[in-house]
Every structure is written in structure tokens, then in C-alpha cells.
Design a protein around this motif. Structure first.
Motif, PDB file in Angstrom:
ATOM      1  N   VAL A  37       0.850  -1.192   0.000  1.00 54.50           N
ATOM      2  CA  VAL A  37       0.000   0.000   0.000  1.00 54.50           C
ATOM      3  C   VAL A  37       0.891   1.249   0.000  1.00 54.50           C
ATOM      4  O   VAL A  37       1.909   1.288   0.692  1.00 54.50           O
ATOM      5  CB  VAL A  37      -0.920  -0.012   1.245  1.00 54.50           C
ATOM      6  N   VAL A  38       0.500   2.220  -0.829  1.00 55.64           N
ATOM      7  CA  VAL A  38       1.176   3.513  -0.814  1.00 55.64           C
ATOM      8  C   VAL A  38       0.218   4.515  -0.170  1.00 55.64           C
ATOM      9  O   VAL A  38      -0.948   4.600  -0.565  1.00 55.64           O
ATOM     10  CB  VAL A  38       1.551   3.954  -2.253  1.00 55.64           C
ATOM     11  N   VAL A  39       0.694   5.228   0.850  1.00 54.04           N
ATOM     12  CA  VAL A  39      -0.123   6.260   1.495  1.00 54.04           C
ATOM     13  C   VAL A  39       0.483   7.604   1.126  1.00 54.04           C
ATOM     14  O   VAL A  39       1.692   7.816   1.285  1.00 54.04           O
ATOM     15  CB  VAL A  39      -0.144   6.088   3.031  1.00 54.04           C
ATOM     16  N   GLU A  40      -0.376   8.491   0.592  1.00 52.08           N
ATOM     17  CA  GLU A  40       0.142   9.711  -0.023  1.00 52.08           C
ATOM     18  C   GLU A  40      -0.449  10.968   0.578  1.00 52.08           C
ATOM     19  O   GLU A  40      -1.639  10.994   0.936  1.00 52.08           O
ATOM     20  CB  GLU A  40      -0.290   9.718  -1.496  1.00 52.08           C
ATOM     21  N   GLU A  41       0.340  11.996   0.556  1.00 52.24           N
ATOM     22  CA  GLU A  41      -0.117  13.345   0.892  1.00 52.24           C
ATOM     23  C   GLU A  41      -1.268  13.735  -0.049  1.00 52.24           C
ATOM     24  O   GLU A  41      -1.214  13.441  -1.244  1.00 52.24           O
ATOM     25  CB  GLU A  41       1.090  14.275   0.679  1.00 52.24           C
ATOM     26  N   PHE A  42      -2.285  14.384   0.476  1.00 45.79           N
ATOM     27  CA  PHE A  42      -3.418  14.861  -0.318  1.00 45.79           C
ATOM     28  C   PHE A  42      -3.011  16.147  -1.050  1.00 45.79           C
ATOM     29  O   PHE A  42      -2.576  17.108  -0.420  1.00 45.79           O
ATOM     30  CB  PHE A  42      -4.606  15.124   0.609  1.00 45.79           C
ATOM     31  N   LEU A  43      -3.120  16.121  -2.375  1.00 49.56           N
ATOM     32  CA  LEU A  43      -2.736  17.298  -3.167  1.00 49.56           C
ATOM     33  C   LEU A  43      -3.973  18.098  -3.533  1.00 49.56           C
ATOM     34  O   LEU A  43      -4.983  17.519  -3.944  1.00 49.56           O
ATOM     35  CB  LEU A  43      -2.032  16.862  -4.456  1.00 49.56           C
ATOM     36  N   GLU A  44      -3.859  19.415  -3.446  1.00 50.14           N
ATOM     37  CA  GLU A  44      -4.984  20.261  -3.826  1.00 50.14           C
ATOM     38  C   GLU A  44      -4.651  20.997  -5.106  1.00 50.14           C
ATOM     39  O   GLU A  44      -3.534  21.480  -5.277  1.00 50.14           O
ATOM     40  CB  GLU A  44      -5.269  21.266  -2.719  1.00 50.14           C
ATOM     41  N   GLY A  45      -5.644  21.102  -5.994  1.00 55.42           N
ATOM     42  CA  GLY A  45      -5.421  21.820  -7.239  1.00 55.42           C
ATOM     43  C   GLY A  45      -6.360  21.304  -8.300  1.00 55.42           C
ATOM     44  O   GLY A  45      -7.354  20.646  -7.997  1.00 55.42           O
ATOM     45  N   GLU A  46      -6.047  21.619  -9.575  1.00 53.43           N
ATOM     46  CA  GLU A  46      -6.858  21.135 -10.686  1.00 53.43           C
ATOM     47  C   GLU A  46      -6.103  20.000 -11.371  1.00 53.43           C
ATOM     48  O   GLU A  46      -4.905  20.100 -11.614  1.00 53.43           O
ATOM     49  CB  GLU A  46      -7.125  22.282 -11.672  1.00 53.43           C
ATOM     50  N   GLU A  47      -6.825  18.943 -11.708  1.00 54.63           N
ATOM     51  CA  GLU A  47      -6.171  17.802 -12.357  1.00 54.63           C
ATOM     52  C   GLU A  47      -6.143  17.976 -13.865  1.00 54.63           C
ATOM     53  O   GLU A  47      -7.084  18.515 -14.452  1.00 54.63           O
ATOM     54  CB  GLU A  47      -6.958  16.520 -12.060  1.00 54.63           C
ATOM     55  N   ALA A  48      -5.091  17.491 -14.481  1.00 55.88           N
ATOM     56  CA  ALA A  48      -5.020  17.467 -15.944  1.00 55.88           C
ATOM     57  C   ALA A  48      -4.191  16.273 -16.370  1.00 55.88           C
ATOM     58  O   ALA A  48      -3.375  15.764 -15.596  1.00 55.88           O
ATOM     59  CB  ALA A  48      -4.395  18.751 -16.476  1.00 55.88           C
ATOM     60  N   SER A  49      -4.412  15.835 -17.584  1.00 54.70           N
ATOM     61  CA  SER A  49      -3.647  14.710 -18.127  1.00 54.70           C
ATOM     62  C   SER A  49      -2.760  15.212 -19.254  1.00 54.70           C
ATOM     63  O   SER A  49      -3.172  16.075 -20.032  1.00 54.70           O
ATOM     64  CB  SER A  49      -4.587  13.645 -18.681  1.00 54.70           C
ATOM     65  N   PHE A  50      -1.577  14.635 -19.339  1.00 53.35           N
ATOM     66  CA  PHE A  50      -0.626  15.043 -20.361  1.00 53.35           C
ATOM     67  C   PHE A  50      -0.078  13.779 -21.007  1.00 53.35           C
ATOM     68  O   PHE A  50       0.320  12.847 -20.307  1.00 53.35           O
ATOM     69  CB  PHE A  50       0.490  15.855 -19.714  1.00 53.35           C
ATOM     70  N   PHE A  51      -0.076  13.760 -22.332  1.00 48.52           N
ATOM     71  CA  PHE A  51       0.323  12.561 -23.074  1.00 48.52           C
ATOM     72  C   PHE A  51       1.581  12.833 -23.878  1.00 48.52           C
ATOM     73  O   PHE A  51       1.660  13.842 -24.582  1.00 48.52           O
ATOM     74  CB  PHE A  51      -0.794  12.137 -24.031  1.00 48.52           C
ATOM     75  N   VAL A  52       2.541  11.932 -23.778  1.00 43.45           N
ATOM     76  CA  VAL A  52       3.714  11.994 -24.645  1.00 43.45           C
ATOM     77  C   VAL A  52       3.931  10.605 -25.239  1.00 43.45           C
ATOM     78  O   VAL A  52       3.398   9.613 -24.741  1.00 43.45           O
ATOM     79  CB  VAL A  52       5.005  12.433 -23.901  1.00 43.45           C
ATOM     80  N   ILE A  53       4.741  10.565 -26.290  1.00 43.30           N
ATOM     81  CA  ILE A  53       5.169   9.287 -26.854  1.00 43.30           C
ATOM     82  C   ILE A  53       6.675   9.259 -26.748  1.00 43.30           C
ATOM     83  O   ILE A  53       7.334  10.282 -26.951  1.00 43.30           O
ATOM     84  CB  ILE A  53       4.669   9.152 -28.311  1.00 43.30           C
ATOM     85  N   SER A  54       7.224   8.117 -26.369  1.00 40.97           N
ATOM     86  CA  SER A  54       8.682   8.025 -26.257  1.00 40.97           C
ATOM     87  C   SER A  54       9.209   6.846 -27.078  1.00 40.97           C
ATOM     88  O   SER A  54       8.501   5.871 -27.314  1.00 40.97           O
ATOM     89  CB  SER A  54       9.092   7.870 -24.795  1.00 40.97           C
ATOM     90  N   ASP A  55      10.461   6.972 -27.485  1.00 45.10           N
ATOM     91  CA  ASP A  55      11.138   5.867 -28.177  1.00 45.10           C
ATOM     92  C   ASP A  55      12.245   5.297 -27.297  1.00 45.10           C
ATOM     93  O   ASP A  55      13.145   4.625 -27.774  1.00 45.10           O
ATOM     94  CB  ASP A  55      11.694   6.337 -29.529  1.00 45.10           C
ATOM     95  N   GLY A  56      12.188   5.610 -26.023  1.00 51.14           N
ATOM     96  CA  GLY A  56      13.211   5.129 -25.093  1.00 51.14           C
ATOM     97  C   GLY A  56      14.191   6.221 -24.718  1.00 51.14           C
ATOM     98  O   GLY A  56      14.714   6.242 -23.607  1.00 51.14           O
TER      99      GLY A  56
END
Ligand code: AMP
Ligand code: GLY
Length: 425
Positions: free
Chosen positions: A181-200
Motif C-alpha cells: 500500500v502507498v499512502v500519499e499526501e493529499f494534493l490540492e489543485g486542478e487535475e489534468a492529463s498530459f500525453f507523450v510518446i517516447s522511443d526510449g
């Protein structure tokens, strides 16, 4: 090129639709696919967990490249086995897919590369996790380490909820995923997703998006795989994008390369835009569903060129061009989703839809003769372009209104936060 696409969701229909536009494609197979994918691909029913069977199919059909949509086959090493058999495949190796497969693994990468993320502790027993939770206090976030189909995260607003979540994990609510189990600090803000493609080695930024995870209007109700999304995410300014590339994406790619487990494929960063800047919430190692649908609706470049550049490790030689328009998708789901729902109900009215600005991507659908039937929880992704989020929303809901499916439902407010931002600016 002859391709095999793996998956059956709206994400894979969008991929199939985009791949089918490539002049380089000569034949597309998909497994298991859906009724929408069948419009552009030949469906086949492989047992994807049987890697030998997939290899055998690729050999017998002369497949040049396998494109893997969902995370499950990546995390168990389908790409490794295909490549060992001499078959090219798009997506990360088993080792690199740990970025999605294990939250503790990702936290380790963040530590090693000083990537901004929530403070955390990781635990393999309930007593230590409970002691940590009590010391930190609520709000706090409790996560099963492994893949739990999006259900392994509890954002606990009270200590009691957090303690219950820790106990549930160690009592086996998420099976093997909850052994750590990972227990994490609660983050406040707006969520967004960011997509990249990698070749390594290289990372090509794709685009940003935001989704709506809750089942009902006003972002209420149970969590789902996603009830709608739009791209770009207005919160992600160009300055934020370059900050995320520099402080989050590039250090991740170089750390995995340095470890000898380079990351190839789509890297999907879930971000919290906090007062202290962007922080990484989580990584996924594939396109989002339904985020993929809005991304590909905006992509002007040939997706196959980009995928091949990732596989053949020359992403530094290409770029991706995007429409300025906003794309927005509304998910139509079977009534009852994400709980129990009926399958086999009939959907009508799709024939009149589909243009340069509107695409209906199928998720859980199948054909029975001439009839189109619902075959899953999330069933259709009605996706539209527009000059603004407001325009794209209107175009999408105009199309939703033309679909005759009494056993389905959709949210009526996809994009509300971005539209509020537009009307305030
Ligand atoms: P994940 O599966 O890690 O993306 O978590 C699912 C959702 O839980 C995220 O999309 C966030 O809305 C929320 N969440 C996860 N981690 C945090 C955090 N540290 N602080 C606040 N919310 C979080
Ligand atoms: N829509 C969220 C995901 O694909 O993980």
C-alpha cells in the motif's frame, strides 16, 4: 504495413479509425474489437493472454506491427514476448510498464530523479500503514500498489475512512494489487492529463486533456473509467507544458533509460496543478480511454508515422501537428453502469452521424445482423470538434440527441469546468 490492434474499447476504435487513414496501412486486424472497429478492421478472437497464440497469428498473417491498446497485456510482458519472437510491437516492455503496474515503482523513480509528486510512505503490513496514517492525519490518500482497474485509490477526507481503506487493502479487497500500500499526501489543485510518446530516449509531447471520472452530473456518484473528456485542457498553458516536460517527463525517460529499461510507447501523466506547480499523481503507460478519442480527433499527422518512429527509435526526426479546435467526447453508458447493467439492448440512429466534426467511437458494441447492440458498460463515445469547449460540447450533445437508445445514459455537463473558465475569460 499489416497491423494487429489489441483491445475492444473506444480508445481502440479511435486508434483503428486514425490508423485506417494512413496511406501506409495495407491491412488492419483487431482482437477482440467491437462493431465500430469492424468498420475498418478484420476482427479476430485471440486469447491475448496466450502470447504464443498471438505470435502464431502474427506469423501466419505476416503482421508487421502490433499496437497494444490496454495496460493489462503490457504489464504482463506481451511486447517483450512479441519482440523476442522478432515481431515489432508498440508499447512498453514489462519492466517499463511498471510505471503503471506499481505505484511504489513510480514513487521510486520520482525519488531517484527528484520529480515533484505527493509525499508518501509505502507499506507491506497494516500496522505500519495505520501508524503512518495516524501520524499524518486526514485528508490523506490510500492506494493499493498494483493494477486495480482504477478502483484501488481512496481519497480519504477523514482518518476513519483512511484506516478503513488501509484495512480493506490488506484484507484483500484488491487481491494481489493490495499486497503493498502507498499512502500519499493529499494534493490540492486542478487535475489534468498530459500525453507523450517516447522511443526510449526522446519524448514527443502529444497533447493535454481533462476527463470526468464520476458517473453523474456535477462530478457526483461512483467513479468510472471516464464519462467524458476534452482536449486541450485549458489549465495547461504552454509554460506549464514545458515545465512538465522538463521536471517530470524527461527525468522519467532518462531514469528508465539509465536503469537499462527504456520506456517506449505512450506515457500518460496524471497531474495535479498545485500552487507549488505541477505534481505527478500517477503514470499510465498507454492512451487514456476516453482521452485517446479526443486526442486523435485533433491529430492532423499520421498516427502510424508517430507509432513507427517510437518503435524504430527515431522520434527526434518527426513532429506532431494538431488542429486548433477543441475536441470533446461524451460517453454513453448502459443504465446501471458502473454497477450492474443489461447487455444486448438495441441502439439506433447512428447512420446519420459521422462527419468531419463528429465521430461516434464504439466501446462495448456488437452487431447482430443489421442490429447494433450494447455489449458493455461504456458503449459509445460521441466525439465532436468545435472552436471552443462550448462549441464542441454543443456539437457533441446535438449528436447524442440523435441516438436512439432508451437503455443508455450520459452525463449532460461534460466540459463544465472549462466552459466556466471560457465564460470568465
Ligand atoms: P490514480 O488512480 O492514482 O489516478 O488516482 C485516482 C484519482 O484519485 C486521481 O485522479 C485523483 O483525483 C485522486 N488522487 C490520487 N492521488 C491523489 C493525491 N495525492 N491527492 C489528491 N487526489 C489524489
Ligand atoms: N480515463 C482514464 C484512463 O484511461 O485511465
Amino acid at each position: 504495413m499489416k497491423l494487429l490492434l489489441i483491445g475492444s474499447g473506444g480508445r481502440e476504435h479511435a486508434l483503428a479509425w486514425a490508423l485506417a487513414k494512413s496511406p501506409k496501412l495495407t491491412k488492419l486486424y483487431a482482437t477482440p474489437g467491437n462493431a465500430g472497429i469492424a468498420q475498418v478492421a478484420e476482427l479476430t478472437d485471440l486469447d491475448v493472454s496466450d502470447h504464443g497464440a498471438v505470435i502464431e497469428f502474427c506469423r501466419s498473417r505476416g503482421i508487421d506491427l502490433v499496437v497494444v491498446g490496454p495496460e493489462a497485456p503490457l504489464v504482463v510482458g506481451l511486447v517483450d514476448d512479441l519482440e523476442a519472437a522478432g515481431i515489432k510491437a508498440f508499447g512498453p516492455s514489462k519492466a517499463a510498464a511498471q510505471l503503471e503496474g506499481s505505484k511504489a515503482f513510480t514513487k521510486g523513480v520520482c525519488d531517484e530523479a527528484s520529480i515533484p509528486t505527493a509525499g508518501y510512505g509505502r507499506f507491506d503490513n497494516a500496522d505500519a500503514a495505520l501508524a503512518y496514517v495516524r501520524a499524518q492525519g486526514a485528508p490523506i490518500v490510500v492506494k493499493a500498489d498494483g493494477l486495480a482497474a482504477g478502483k484501488g485509490v481512496v481519497v480519504a477526507m477523514t482518518l476513519e475512512e483512511a484506516e478503513d481503506a488501509v484495512r480493506a487493502c490488506f484484507e484483500g479487497s484488491f487481491g494481489a494489487a493490495g499486497a503493498e500500500v502507498v499512502v500519499e499526501e493529499f494534493l490540492e489543485g486542478e487535475e489534468a492529463s498530459f500525453f507523450v510518446i517516447s522511443d526510449g530516449t526522446n519524448a514527443l509531447p502529444l497533447a493535454t486533456a481533462q476527463d470526468h471520472k464520476r458517473a453523474y452530473d456535477g462530478d457526483k456518484g461512483p467513479n468510472t473509467g471516464g464519462m467524458g473528456a476534452y482536449s486541450p485542457a485549458p489549465v495547461m498553458t504552454d509554460a506549464l507544458v514545458s515545465d512538465v516536460m522538463k521536471r517530470i517527463i524527461e527525468p522519467t525517460i532518462s531514469t528508465l533509460a539509465k536503469r537499462g529499461t527504456p520506456f517506449k510507447g505512450v506515457l500518460y501523466a496524471g497531474l495535479m496543478i498545485t500552487d507549488e506547480g505541477p505534481k505527478l499523481i500517477e503514470y499510465n503507460t498507454r492512451f487514456g480511454d476516453p482521452e485517446c478519442q479526443v486526442l486523435l480527433m485533433r491529430l492532423e499527422s499520421d498516427i502510424l508515422d508517430i507509432i513507427v518512429a517510437s518503435v524504430e527509435e527515431h522520434l527526434d526526426t518527426i513532429s506532431a501537428a494538431w488542429r486548433d479546435d477543441v475536441a470533446l467526447t461524451v460517453v454513453m453508458a448502459a443504465k446501471g453502469y458502473p454497477g450492474s447493467y443489461a447487455k444486448g439492448t438495441e441502439i439506433r440512429g447512428l447512420e446519420s452521424l459521422g462527419s468531419d466534426t463528429v465521430q461516434v467511437f464504439h466501446a462495448g458494441t456488437r452487431r447482430d445482423g443489421d442490429r447494433l447492440l450494447a455489449n458493455g458498460g461504456r458503449v459509445l463515445n460521441v466525439t465532436a470538434l468545435g472552436a471552443t469547449v462550448g462549441d464542441a460540447q454543443k456539437n457533441a450533445y446535438d449528436a447524442v440527441a440523435k441516438i436512439d437508445w432508451t437503455d443508455g445514459f450520459s452525463r449532460s455537463d461534460i466540459g463544465w469546468r472549462a466552459i466556466e473558465r471560457e465564460s470568465n475569460s
